[in-house]
Write a protein that holds these residues in place. Structure first.
Motif, PDB file in Angstrom:
ATOM      1  N   GLN A   3       0.640  -1.260  -0.004  1.00  0.00           N
ATOM      2  CA  GLN A   3       0.145  -0.198  -0.119  1.00  0.00           C
ATOM      3  C   GLN A   3       0.626   1.192   0.026  1.00  0.00           C
ATOM      4  O   GLN A   3       0.593   2.293  -0.674  1.00  0.00           O
ATOM      5  CB  GLN A   3      -0.948   0.011   1.219  1.00  0.00           C
ATOM      6  CG  GLN A   3      -1.916  -0.927   1.203  1.00  0.00           C
ATOM      7  CD  GLN A   3      -3.281  -0.598   0.261  1.00  0.00           C
ATOM      8  OE1 GLN A   3      -3.039   0.052  -0.784  1.00  0.00           O
ATOM      9  NE2 GLN A   3      -4.421  -1.430   0.433  1.00  0.00           N
ATOM     10  N   ARG A   4       1.958   1.107   0.942  1.00  0.00           N
ATOM     11  CA  ARG A   4       2.707   2.464   0.981  1.00  0.00           C
ATOM     12  C   ARG A   4       3.547   2.787  -0.563  1.00  0.00           C
ATOM     13  O   ARG A   4       3.589   3.846  -0.952  1.00  0.00           O
ATOM     14  CB  ARG A   4       3.935   2.311   1.747  1.00  0.00           C
ATOM     15  CG  ARG A   4       3.485   2.462   3.398  1.00  0.00           C
ATOM     16  CD  ARG A   4       4.401   2.758   4.336  1.00  0.00           C
ATOM     17  NE  ARG A   4       5.557   1.485   4.247  1.00  0.00           N
ATOM     18  CZ  ARG A   4       5.496   0.647   5.168  1.00  0.00           C
ATOM     19  NH1 ARG A   4       4.295   0.362   5.967  1.00  0.00           N
ATOM     20  NH2 ARG A   4       6.190  -0.446   5.161  1.00  0.00           N
ATOM     21  N   PHE A   5       4.004   1.650  -1.074  1.00  0.00           N
ATOM     22  CA  PHE A   5       4.427   1.746  -2.533  1.00  0.00           C
ATOM     23  C   PHE A   5       3.423   2.115  -3.511  1.00  0.00           C
ATOM     24  O   PHE A   5       3.730   2.916  -4.342  1.00  0.00           O
ATOM     25  CB  PHE A   5       5.257   0.307  -2.961  1.00  0.00           C
ATOM     26  CG  PHE A   5       5.744   0.163  -4.143  1.00  0.00           C
ATOM     27  CD1 PHE A   5       6.973   0.841  -4.260  1.00  0.00           C
ATOM     28  CD2 PHE A   5       5.137   0.101  -5.375  1.00  0.00           C
ATOM     29  CE1 PHE A   5       7.581   0.608  -5.441  1.00  0.00           C
ATOM     30  CE2 PHE A   5       5.756  -0.002  -6.572  1.00  0.00           C
ATOM     31  CZ  PHE A   5       7.086   0.560  -6.663  1.00  0.00           C
ATOM     32  N   ARG A   6       2.406   1.649  -3.508  1.00  0.00           N
ATOM     33  CA  ARG A   6       1.436   1.893  -4.342  1.00  0.00           C
ATOM     34  C   ARG A   6       1.082   3.616  -4.402  1.00  0.00           C
ATOM     35  O   ARG A   6       0.851   3.879  -5.515  1.00  0.00           O
ATOM     36  CB  ARG A   6      -0.005   1.170  -4.013  1.00  0.00           C
ATOM     37  CG  ARG A   6      -1.245   1.719  -4.972  1.00  0.00           C
ATOM     38  CD  ARG A   6      -2.464   1.203  -4.350  1.00  0.00           C
ATOM     39  NE  ARG A   6      -2.615  -0.397  -4.568  1.00  0.00           N
ATOM     40  CZ  ARG A   6      -3.432  -1.002  -4.007  1.00  0.00           C
ATOM     41  NH1 ARG A   6      -4.387  -0.360  -2.906  1.00  0.00           N
ATOM     42  NH2 ARG A   6      -3.674  -2.480  -4.150  1.00  0.00           N
ATOM     43  N   HIS A   7       1.088   4.222  -3.391  1.00  0.00           N
ATOM     44  CA  HIS A   7       0.788   5.424  -3.307  1.00  0.00           C
ATOM     45  C   HIS A   7       1.738   6.592  -3.053  1.00  0.00           C
ATOM     46  O   HIS A   7       1.739   7.765  -2.695  1.00  0.00           O
ATOM     47  CB  HIS A   7      -0.372   5.874  -1.825  1.00  0.00           C
ATOM     48  CG  HIS A   7      -1.558   4.924  -2.171  1.00  0.00           C
ATOM     49  ND1 HIS A   7      -2.565   5.144  -3.025  1.00  0.00           N
ATOM     50  CD2 HIS A   7      -1.984   3.984  -1.304  1.00  0.00           C
ATOM     51  CE1 HIS A   7      -3.249   4.227  -2.879  1.00  0.00           C
ATOM     52  NE2 HIS A   7      -3.243   3.857  -1.631  1.00  0.00           N
ATOM     53  N   SER A   8       3.023   6.151  -3.364  1.00  0.00           N
ATOM     54  CA  SER A   8       4.417   6.741  -3.348  1.00  0.00           C
ATOM     55  C   SER A   8       4.922   6.943  -4.816  1.00  0.00           C
ATOM     56  O   SER A   8       4.168   6.454  -5.647  1.00  0.00           O
ATOM     57  CB  SER A   8       5.350   6.061  -2.678  1.00  0.00           C
ATOM     58  OG  SER A   8       6.089   4.798  -3.385  1.00  0.00           O
ATOM     59  N   SER A   9       5.777   7.564  -4.900  1.00  0.00           N
ATOM     60  CA  SER A   9       6.593   7.724  -6.115  1.00  0.00           C
ATOM     61  C   SER A   9       7.737   7.082  -6.162  1.00  0.00           C
ATOM     62  O   SER A   9       8.740   7.016  -7.109  1.00  0.00           O
ATOM     63  CB  SER A   9       6.954   9.409  -6.414  1.00  0.00           C
ATOM     64  OG  SER A   9       7.655   9.753  -5.505  1.00  0.00           O
ATOM     65  N   ARG A  55       0.828   2.314 -11.570  1.00  0.00           N
ATOM     66  CA  ARG A  55       1.843   2.988 -11.977  1.00  0.00           C
ATOM     67  C   ARG A  55       3.065   1.880 -12.319  1.00  0.00           C
ATOM     68  O   ARG A  55       4.090   2.589 -12.868  1.00  0.00           O
ATOM     69  CB  ARG A  55       2.420   4.007 -11.038  1.00  0.00           C
ATOM     70  CG  ARG A  55       2.831   3.435  -9.674  1.00  0.00           C
ATOM     71  CD  ARG A  55       3.066   4.561  -8.817  1.00  0.00           C
ATOM     72  NE  ARG A  55       3.800   4.107  -7.321  1.00  0.00           N
ATOM     73  CZ  ARG A  55       5.213   3.981  -7.292  1.00  0.00           C
ATOM     74  NH1 ARG A  55       5.774   4.627  -8.267  1.00  0.00           N
ATOM     75  NH2 ARG A  55       5.453   3.607  -6.047  1.00  0.00           N
ATOM     76  N   LEU A  56       3.039   0.919 -11.997  1.00  0.00           N
ATOM     77  CA  LEU A  56       3.908  -0.131 -12.560  1.00  0.00           C
ATOM     78  C   LEU A  56       3.844  -0.253 -14.197  1.00  0.00           C
ATOM     79  O   LEU A  56       2.803  -0.344 -14.595  1.00  0.00           O
ATOM     80  CB  LEU A  56       3.660  -1.657 -12.182  1.00  0.00           C
ATOM     81  CG  LEU A  56       3.846  -1.899 -10.507  1.00  0.00           C
ATOM     82  CD1 LEU A  56       3.470  -3.175 -10.327  1.00  0.00           C
ATOM     83  CD2 LEU A  56       5.315  -1.624 -10.121  1.00  0.00           C
ATOM     84  N   GLN A  57       5.022  -0.060 -14.484  1.00  0.00           N
ATOM     85  CA  GLN A  57       5.162  -0.134 -16.156  1.00  0.00           C
ATOM     86  C   GLN A  57       6.335  -0.864 -16.756  1.00  0.00           C
ATOM     87  O   GLN A  57       6.533  -1.179 -17.923  1.00  0.00           O
ATOM     88  CB  GLN A  57       5.200   1.376 -16.804  1.00  0.00           C
ATOM     89  CG  GLN A  57       3.907   2.111 -16.568  1.00  0.00           C
ATOM     90  CD  GLN A  57       4.069   3.655 -17.199  1.00  0.00           C
ATOM     91  OE1 GLN A  57       3.979   4.690 -16.642  1.00  0.00           O
ATOM     92  NE2 GLN A  57       4.156   3.621 -18.627  1.00  0.00           N
ATOM     93  N   VAL A  58       7.263  -1.159 -15.866  1.00  0.00           N
ATOM     94  CA  VAL A  58       8.238  -2.032 -16.255  1.00  0.00           C
ATOM     95  C   VAL A  58       8.456  -3.253 -15.211  1.00  0.00           C
ATOM     96  O   VAL A  58       8.215  -3.137 -14.049  1.00  0.00           O
ATOM     97  CB  VAL A  58       9.534  -1.233 -15.922  1.00  0.00           C
ATOM     98  CG1 VAL A  58      10.878  -2.123 -16.301  1.00  0.00           C
ATOM     99  CG2 VAL A  58       9.731  -0.071 -17.169  1.00  0.00           C
ATOM    100  N   CYS A  59       8.627  -4.527 -15.835  1.00  0.00           N
ATOM    101  CA  CYS A  59       8.653  -5.715 -14.964  1.00  0.00           C
ATOM    102  C   CYS A  59      10.058  -6.408 -15.466  1.00  0.00           C
ATOM    103  O   CYS A  59      10.053  -6.472 -16.344  1.00  0.00           O
ATOM    104  CB  CYS A  59       7.391  -6.527 -15.078  1.00  0.00           C
ATOM    105  SG  CYS A  59       7.414  -8.117 -14.088  1.00  0.00           S
ATOM    106  N   CYS A  60      10.636  -7.194 -14.476  1.00  0.00           N
ATOM    107  CA  CYS A  60      11.733  -8.117 -14.709  1.00  0.00           C
ATOM    108  C   CYS A  60      11.231  -9.547 -14.075  1.00  0.00           C
ATOM    109  O   CYS A  60      10.902  -9.606 -12.894  1.00  0.00           O
ATOM    110  CB  CYS A  60      12.773  -7.653 -13.809  1.00  0.00           C
ATOM    111  SG  CYS A  60      13.640  -6.021 -14.517  1.00  0.00           S
ATOM    112  N   HIS A  61      11.062 -10.363 -15.262  1.00  0.00           N
ATOM    113  CA  HIS A  61      10.732 -11.641 -14.632  1.00  0.00           C
ATOM    114  C   HIS A  61      11.719 -12.512 -14.226  1.00  0.00           C
ATOM    115  O   HIS A  61      12.481 -13.059 -15.113  1.00  0.00           O
ATOM    116  CB  HIS A  61       9.750 -12.304 -16.000  1.00  0.00           C
ATOM    117  CG  HIS A  61       9.073 -13.667 -15.656  1.00  0.00           C
ATOM    118  ND1 HIS A  61       9.900 -14.657 -15.457  1.00  0.00           N
ATOM    119  CD2 HIS A  61       7.742 -13.735 -15.762  1.00  0.00           C
ATOM    120  CE1 HIS A  61       9.195 -15.655 -15.259  1.00  0.00           C
ATOM    121  NE2 HIS A  61       7.857 -15.000 -15.461  1.00  0.00           N
ATOM    122  N   LEU A  62      12.111 -12.578 -13.075  1.00  0.00           N
ATOM    123  CA  LEU A  62      13.100 -13.621 -12.598  1.00  0.00           C
ATOM    124  C   LEU A  62      13.023 -14.539 -11.624  1.00  0.00           C
ATOM    125  O   LEU A  62      13.469 -14.823 -10.891  1.00  0.00           O
ATOM    126  CB  LEU A  62      14.069 -12.465 -11.899  1.00  0.00           C
ATOM    127  CG  LEU A  62      15.008 -11.548 -12.827  1.00  0.00           C
ATOM    128  CD1 LEU A  62      15.776 -10.435 -12.179  1.00  0.00           C
ATOM    129  CD2 LEU A  62      15.910 -12.374 -13.845  1.00  0.00           C
TER     130      LEU A  62
END
Length: 474
Positions: A303-309, A327-334
């Protein structure tokens, strides 16, 4: 709240089906399309029309259950905390096994509408073939709820077991959905972003043993022709560094016009996640949040990450399906989980359209054969003109404004074989294009040759590859 066209269509169809005597409704909508809002609006409509008394929602994780609770409360203007006077509650599937008789008596005393989010977690067409969650649904809800709404973005299970409350078509054995809203429609309606999937590979890999050295031209050949595990690839420091740097450059580009954009790194274990976080800090000077099952308050971290920058969050199994961080737009599938359902759900975390100027959505992954197969099937689900799957070579020197390194050798220490594995001869430059419209170059490179090897094994890929317009393979 103004609904999207598909949400209105689905709600109206469900209402008509319920009025016509149907109790169960299954809606398939691509991850990121807005299933939570649609379900909440449908619940509100049914409460307002006096068709139901209570709404109970089940979700696969606490963060998703909390999101559903907030959505229901916002739209209905009612409480869903499960306390006296509330219009219902939002629970996890895990809680199904611990609900007492007092709870189940609600179904005989009230008209209850039950929402099942990501219903594919619940297996079983009967008690004999059901999993623990499916069994509880069959025993206590299936014939006792007034109405049910089942939601899914990936309508299958890795174990091929039947999904609870679902019907299947004969002879194809495909699931029968009452409403379907796919990724192609979502992209055309500007509901979801067009994904770009970047596969990372290397052309010169060697395993150094006591008596001999074996060489491989791709991760695919390494994994199929040796005893080296995929876990060894995703745990290798230089492989992680390369993927992180590629992703960091892309995220920095996106944030130049969309400052709140963020990146997700999906790790395979708690130790792996912590190692990645340490590399982000030491190698790229980037801080990150880490969320795993070991944290005391993982929901609070999300929740904190969701509403932060903040830029980055590293997760082990906590941010997959249903978790809403637009706001997630880049992902690393590891992660070492290589099922199509998991792949699709991870990809869905970066597909939600926002009001930001830049709507790029990029997933980076090693060029592992099964992941490539899933990536090309995603291509089948999007508009033809979309340039979805792109290959990238690991190269050196890698330059950016943070650091400069020369990757002459990558060493993998495989835990099973105890062999030292070298990945060498990286080519120059690390030009990860920021322009999603740039076409693939026609010149042949090792990734094309590597993928031809995949085609030789998985023959059906060749036609799908040609459909992408790779002239090298024509």
């Amino acid at each position: 709240m103004k609904l999207r066209v598909w949400q209105s269509e689905c709600i109206n169809l469900a209402l008509n089906k319920y009025l016509g005597g149907q109790k169960h409704f299954l809606a398939l909508a691509t991850p990121g399309a807005g299933k939570t809002v649609m379900a909440s609006e449908l619940a509100n409509k049914m409460l307002s029309d006096g068709r139901i008394d209570l709404v109970i929602c089940f979700s696969p994780a606490s963060i998703v259950a909390n999101d559903f609770c907030e959505s229901l409360q916002t739209i209905t203007k009612e409480r869903f905390d499960g306390l006296l006077g509330a219009k219902g509650s939002s629970l996890t599937y895990q809680s199904l096994q611990y609900l007492d008789k007092t709870f189940w008596q609600l179904f005989s005393r009230f008209r209850v509408f039950v929402i099942f989010d990501e219903i594919h977690h619940c297996a079983g067409s009967n008690i004999e073939n059901a999993n623990a969650w499916g069994e509880q649904i069959i025993r206590n809800i299936k014939d006792k709820a007034t109405y049910t709404l089942a939601l899914t973005g990936t309508p299958w299970r890795s174990d091929t077991a039947p999904i609870t409350l679902s019907n299947y078509l004969y002879p194809s054995n495909k699931i029968s959905c009452d409403y379907v809203y796919g990724l192609a429609e979502a992209i055309q309606d500007d509901v979801c972003r067009i994904p770009k999937i970047v596969a990372i590979d290397n052309s010169n890999i060697s395993i150094v043993g006591d008596e001999e050295t074996k060489r491989f031209h791709s991760f695919k050949s390494l994994l199929s022709e040796s005893a080296v595990s995929y876990q060894s690839v995703i745990e290798n420091e230089e492989v992680i560094k390369y993927i992180l740097l590629s992703a960091q450059k892309k995220l920095s580009y996106i944030r130049s016009s969309s400052p709140s954009a963020a990146g997700l790194i999906v790790a395979s274990s708690v130790e792996h996640a912590n190692n990645i976080a340490n590399l982000l800090k030491s190698y790229l000077n980037e801080e990150c949040s880490v969320v795993t099952y070991r944290e005391s308050e993982p929901t609070e971290i999300i929740q904190r990450f969701r509403h932060s920058s903040s830029k980055w969050i590293v997760s082990v199994g906590m941010i997959s399906e249903g978790t809403n961080i637009p706001r997630l737009q880049v992902c690393c599938h590891l992660t070492n989980i290589k099922t199509e359902m998991h792949f699709r759900q991870i990809l869905g975390r970066i597909l939600r359209v926002t009001s930001s100027k830049n709507q790029n959505a990029v997933l980076y992954m090693p060029a592992q054969p099964k992941l490539l197969e899933y990536a090309y099937r995603v291509k089948q689900d999007v508009p033809f003109e979309a340039d979805v799957v792109k290959f990238d070579k690991m190269k050196s020197p890698i330059m950016n404004d943070v650091t400069a390194i020369t990757l002459n050798k990558v060493s993998l220490c495989d835990k099973k074989t105890k062999h030292l594995i070298h990945i060498t001869d990286f080519e120059a430059d690390n030009d990860i294009s920021s322009n999603s419209n740039i076409k693939e170059q026609n010149e042949s490179h090792f990734l094309t040759k590597s993928y031809e090897q995949v085609v030789n094994i998985f023959g059906r890929f060749k036609q799908e590859t040609l459909a992408l317009g790779f002239s090298e393979l024509k």
